[in-house]
Design a protein around this motif. Structure first.
Motif, PDB file in Angstrom:
ATOM      1  N   GLY A 135       0.808  -1.211   0.000  1.00  0.00           N
ATOM      2  CA  GLY A 135       0.000   0.000   0.000  1.00  0.00           C
ATOM      3  C   GLY A 135       0.839   1.257   0.000  1.00  0.00           C
ATOM      4  O   GLY A 135       2.053   1.226   0.235  1.00  0.00           O
ATOM      5  N   ASP A 136       0.188   2.358  -0.271  1.00  0.00           N
ATOM      6  CA  ASP A 136       0.830   3.676  -0.247  1.00  0.00           C
ATOM      7  C   ASP A 136       0.812   4.192   1.195  1.00  0.00           C
ATOM      8  O   ASP A 136      -0.257   4.310   1.795  1.00  0.00           O
ATOM      9  CB  ASP A 136       0.059   4.636  -1.160  1.00  0.00           C
ATOM     10  N   PRO A 137       1.967   4.476   1.788  1.00  0.00           N
ATOM     11  CA  PRO A 137       1.988   4.955   3.174  1.00  0.00           C
ATOM     12  C   PRO A 137       1.116   6.179   3.410  1.00  0.00           C
ATOM     13  O   PRO A 137       0.685   6.428   4.541  1.00  0.00           O
ATOM     14  CB  PRO A 137       3.471   5.256   3.421  1.00  0.00           C
ATOM     15  N   ARG A 138       0.833   6.954   2.361  1.00  0.00           N
ATOM     16  CA  ARG A 138      -0.041   8.123   2.518  1.00  0.00           C
ATOM     17  C   ARG A 138      -1.466   7.714   2.888  1.00  0.00           C
ATOM     18  O   ARG A 138      -2.246   8.537   3.351  1.00  0.00           O
ATOM     19  CB  ARG A 138      -0.042   8.955   1.233  1.00  0.00           C
ATOM     20  N   TRP A 139      -1.793   6.442   2.676  1.00  0.00           N
ATOM     21  CA  TRP A 139      -3.132   5.958   3.010  1.00  0.00           C
ATOM     22  C   TRP A 139      -3.318   5.757   4.519  1.00  0.00           C
ATOM     23  O   TRP A 139      -4.429   5.548   4.968  1.00  0.00           O
ATOM     24  CB  TRP A 139      -3.401   4.633   2.300  1.00  0.00           C
ATOM     25  N   GLY A 140      -2.230   5.790   5.281  1.00  0.00           N
ATOM     26  CA  GLY A 140      -2.335   5.564   6.720  1.00  0.00           C
ATOM     27  C   GLY A 140      -2.493   4.097   7.055  1.00  0.00           C
ATOM     28  O   GLY A 140      -3.488   3.679   7.673  1.00  0.00           O
ATOM     29  N   ILE A 141      -1.497   3.286   6.692  1.00  0.00           N
ATOM     30  CA  ILE A 141      -1.591   1.832   6.843  1.00  0.00           C
ATOM     31  C   ILE A 141      -1.489   1.440   8.318  1.00  0.00           C
ATOM     32  O   ILE A 141      -0.542   1.787   9.010  1.00  0.00           O
ATOM     33  CB  ILE A 141      -0.468   1.134   6.041  1.00  0.00           C
ATOM     34  N   ASP A 142      -2.484   0.695   8.784  1.00  0.00           N
ATOM     35  CA  ASP A 142      -2.528   0.275  10.180  1.00  0.00           C
ATOM     36  C   ASP A 142      -2.875  -1.208  10.245  1.00  0.00           C
ATOM     37  O   ASP A 142      -3.612  -1.729   9.394  1.00  0.00           O
ATOM     38  CB  ASP A 142      -3.583   1.082  10.941  1.00  0.00           C
ATOM     39  N   PHE A 143      -2.340  -1.894  11.243  1.00  0.00           N
ATOM     40  CA  PHE A 143      -2.709  -3.283  11.515  1.00  0.00           C
ATOM     41  C   PHE A 143      -3.829  -3.306  12.532  1.00  0.00           C
ATOM     42  O   PHE A 143      -4.015  -2.351  13.302  1.00  0.00           O
ATOM     43  CB  PHE A 143      -1.505  -4.088  12.025  1.00  0.00           C
ATOM     44  N   SER A 177      -6.292  -1.774   8.084  1.00  0.00           N
ATOM     45  CA  SER A 177      -7.099  -0.590   7.811  1.00  0.00           C
ATOM     46  C   SER A 177      -6.218   0.500   7.215  1.00  0.00           C
ATOM     47  O   SER A 177      -5.052   0.652   7.601  1.00  0.00           O
ATOM     48  CB  SER A 177      -7.750  -0.051   9.092  1.00  0.00           C
ATOM     49  N   LEU A 178      -6.791   1.250   6.295  1.00  0.00           N
ATOM     50  CA  LEU A 178      -6.110   2.401   5.706  1.00  0.00           C
ATOM     51  C   LEU A 178      -6.769   3.642   6.301  1.00  0.00           C
ATOM     52  O   LEU A 178      -7.764   4.155   5.804  1.00  0.00           O
ATOM     53  CB  LEU A 178      -6.226   2.355   4.182  1.00  0.00           C
ATOM     54  N   ARG A 179      -6.220   4.104   7.425  1.00  0.00           N
ATOM     55  CA  ARG A 179      -6.893   5.086   8.280  1.00  0.00           C
ATOM     56  C   ARG A 179      -7.164   6.409   7.581  1.00  0.00           C
ATOM     57  O   ARG A 179      -8.195   7.043   7.833  1.00  0.00           O
ATOM     58  CB  ARG A 179      -6.042   5.346   9.529  1.00  0.00           C
ATOM     59  N   ASN A 180      -6.276   6.828   6.701  1.00  0.00           N
ATOM     60  CA  ASN A 180      -6.471   8.132   6.070  1.00  0.00           C
ATOM     61  C   ASN A 180      -7.542   8.108   4.983  1.00  0.00           C
ATOM     62  O   ASN A 180      -7.984   9.176   4.531  1.00  0.00           O
ATOM     63  CB  ASN A 180      -5.154   8.644   5.494  1.00  0.00           C
ATOM     64  N   PRO A 309       3.994   7.362  13.719  1.00  0.00           N
ATOM     65  CA  PRO A 309       3.480   7.276  12.348  1.00  0.00           C
ATOM     66  C   PRO A 309       2.750   5.962  12.104  1.00  0.00           C
ATOM     67  O   PRO A 309       2.920   4.992  12.850  1.00  0.00           O
ATOM     68  CB  PRO A 309       4.746   7.365  11.494  1.00  0.00           C
ATOM     69  N   PHE A 310       1.937   5.951  11.061  1.00  0.00           N
ATOM     70  CA  PHE A 310       1.386   4.684  10.591  1.00  0.00           C
ATOM     71  C   PHE A 310       2.500   3.892   9.913  1.00  0.00           C
ATOM     72  O   PHE A 310       3.652   4.325   9.859  1.00  0.00           O
ATOM     73  CB  PHE A 310       0.213   4.947   9.640  1.00  0.00           C
ATOM     74  N   LEU A 311       2.180   2.725   9.411  1.00  0.00           N
ATOM     75  CA  LEU A 311       3.204   1.829   8.874  1.00  0.00           C
ATOM     76  C   LEU A 311       3.814   2.371   7.596  1.00  0.00           C
ATOM     77  O   LEU A 311       3.132   2.958   6.743  1.00  0.00           O
ATOM     78  CB  LEU A 311       2.602   0.451   8.604  1.00  0.00           C
ATOM     79  N   GLU A 334       2.992 -12.969  10.251  1.00  0.00           N
ATOM     80  CA  GLU A 334       4.216 -12.169  10.153  1.00  0.00           C
ATOM     81  C   GLU A 334       4.225 -11.479   8.797  1.00  0.00           C
ATOM     82  O   GLU A 334       4.486 -12.107   7.771  1.00  0.00           O
ATOM     83  CB  GLU A 334       5.454 -13.045  10.327  1.00  0.00           C
ATOM     84  N   GLN A 335       3.937 -10.182   8.804  1.00  0.00           N
ATOM     85  CA  GLN A 335       3.815  -9.434   7.559  1.00  0.00           C
ATOM     86  C   GLN A 335       4.767  -8.242   7.526  1.00  0.00           C
ATOM     87  O   GLN A 335       5.059  -7.645   8.564  1.00  0.00           O
ATOM     88  CB  GLN A 335       2.382  -8.915   7.398  1.00  0.00           C
ATOM     89  N   GLN A 336       5.214  -7.925   6.333  1.00  0.00           N
ATOM     90  CA  GLN A 336       6.077  -6.758   6.118  1.00  0.00           C
ATOM     91  C   GLN A 336       5.422  -5.837   5.104  1.00  0.00           C
ATOM     92  O   GLN A 336       4.807  -6.282   4.132  1.00  0.00           O
ATOM     93  CB  GLN A 336       7.453  -7.182   5.634  1.00  0.00           C
ATOM     94  N   VAL A 337       5.553  -4.540   5.337  1.00  0.00           N
ATOM     95  CA  VAL A 337       4.969  -3.556   4.442  1.00  0.00           C
ATOM     96  C   VAL A 337       5.849  -3.397   3.209  1.00  0.00           C
ATOM     97  O   VAL A 337       7.070  -3.224   3.313  1.00  0.00           O
ATOM     98  CB  VAL A 337       4.788  -2.202   5.147  1.00  0.00           C
ATOM     99  N   VAL A 338       5.208  -3.463   2.046  1.00  0.00           N
ATOM    100  CA  VAL A 338       5.866  -3.140   0.773  1.00  0.00           C
ATOM    101  C   VAL A 338       5.190  -1.892   0.246  1.00  0.00           C
ATOM    102  O   VAL A 338       4.014  -1.917  -0.167  1.00  0.00           O
ATOM    103  CB  VAL A 338       5.744  -4.303  -0.233  1.00  0.00           C
TER     104      VAL A 338
END
Length: 343
Positions: A135-143, A177-180, A309-311, A334-338
């Protein structure tokens, strides 16, 4: 009994879109396919009344023979149901609901204390335990770390007791969730879509009897453990401050519709009531959090604005639940953000 769905063989080849059902040893070290009973988990759930005793018998035999089966590799697993007929997610922990709503300037209506909050999400693609979060970090990536139940068939109008009896299996989920993106979507008055991407599930599902004595009154009374970039982030107890149990959530779902075998229902983000930022984090002696939004809300209340910050690209999230002896019950997510740059 413990089960899993393999989507790759030992050579990395695909085992099909719905994968292959395997029984898994209690210590999560061995696995064995059971095609003569059921080729997939959905096939087993479609006829659970007859399949469950057969699978339990085979599981007992498997446990008694430590040489049986092959090495269990969670990296070969998909979601227990890689594509499911129905995925719904509740928000049973009102502490979480109040905090995230406050974060976006929305009050919590009093009706939420009697009427569960549930949304229906996409279930055509469910992710395995090691799938990346893209996802795009601007979306506010949250677990969001949650407990999940999987049901057999339920009729419209089923009572809470009937719903509890229909809970066949339990596992864990990271309901990203993409908080933004959430505020603008909800402002349209039509619910989540872009802000709720595919969810990732723990590799192993358990029958409720495996969780005794911690499975009581349709709640799982054990801490849910979360690590962020290898640092402890949260271990709130999933049975504490759960305002609606799974039987009540399912009965709410059944009020206007029947539920098909293989329905998955999430608890919502596990959340325990705490004493603000300075008393809630693990470093301050609290039980921490199962999402970033709660921490950010406490920061906003006590510091004037969020500072965490978010992820972002490369961030790693781990989610697990252990028994009283420290043994992993469901395996780990076990997940990693790309990170991507969306247009």
């Amino acid at each position: 009994m413990k089960l899993a769905t393999l989507i790759k063989d030992a050579n990395g080849n695909s085992l099909g879109r719905d994968g292959q059902l395997v029984i898994v040893s209690r210590d999560l070290t061995r696995a064995q396919p059971v095609p003569e009973i059921a080729p997939t988990l959905q096939a087993a759930l479609d006829n659970w009344q007859h399949m469950e005793p057969e699978l339990q018998r085979r599981f007992t035999e498997f446990e008694q023979d430590p040489t049986a089966g092959e090495t269990f590799d969670p990296k070969r697993c998909g979601a227990p149901l890689p594509r499911a007929y129905h995925w719904a997610d509740g928000s049973a922990y009102l502490n979480h609901v109040a905090l995230v709503r406050k974060a976006r300037g929305a009050e919590m209506p009093p009706s939420f204390e009697q009427d569960p909050l549930i949304y229906q999400g996409g279930s055509d693609i469910m992710l395995g335990p090691t799938a990346p979060i893209i996802g795009d970090p601007r979306w506010g990536i949250d677990f969001e770390a949650e407990v999940v139940v999987i049901t057999t068939d339920l009729d419209q109008g089923s009572t809470p007791d009937q719903c509890e009896s229909a809970i066949a299996l339990l596992t864990l989920v990271n309901d990203v969730s993409l908080r933004n993106l959430i505020p603008n979507e909800l402002a349209k008055g039509f619910g989540f879509y872009q802000s709720k991407p595919a969810s990732a599930f723990a590799p192993v599902v358990l029958t409720p009897d495996e969780l005794a004595p911690h499975w009581q009154s349709a709640k799982l009374n054990l801490p849910l453990r979360v690590w962020l970039n290898d640092q402890p982030f949260g271990y709130p107890d999933a049975g504490v401050d759960m305002n609606f149990n799974f039987a009540q959530l399912l009965a709410h779902c059944c009020k206007t519709r029947a539920l098909g075998a293989g329905t998955l229902l999430g608890s919502g983000t596990v959340s325990n009531k705490q004493q603000g930022l300075w008393g809630s984090s693990i470093v301050n002696g609290g039980v921490g959090y199962c999402c970033l939004a709660e921490l950010r809300m406490y920061e906003a209340i006590e510091q004037g604005q969020p500072s965490t910050p978010f992820l972002g690209d490369g961030d790693r999230v781990r989610i697990e639940m252990t028994d009283q002896n420290g043994m992993s019950l469901f395996g780990t997510i076990e997940q990693q953000v790309v990170a991507i740059e969306a247009s």
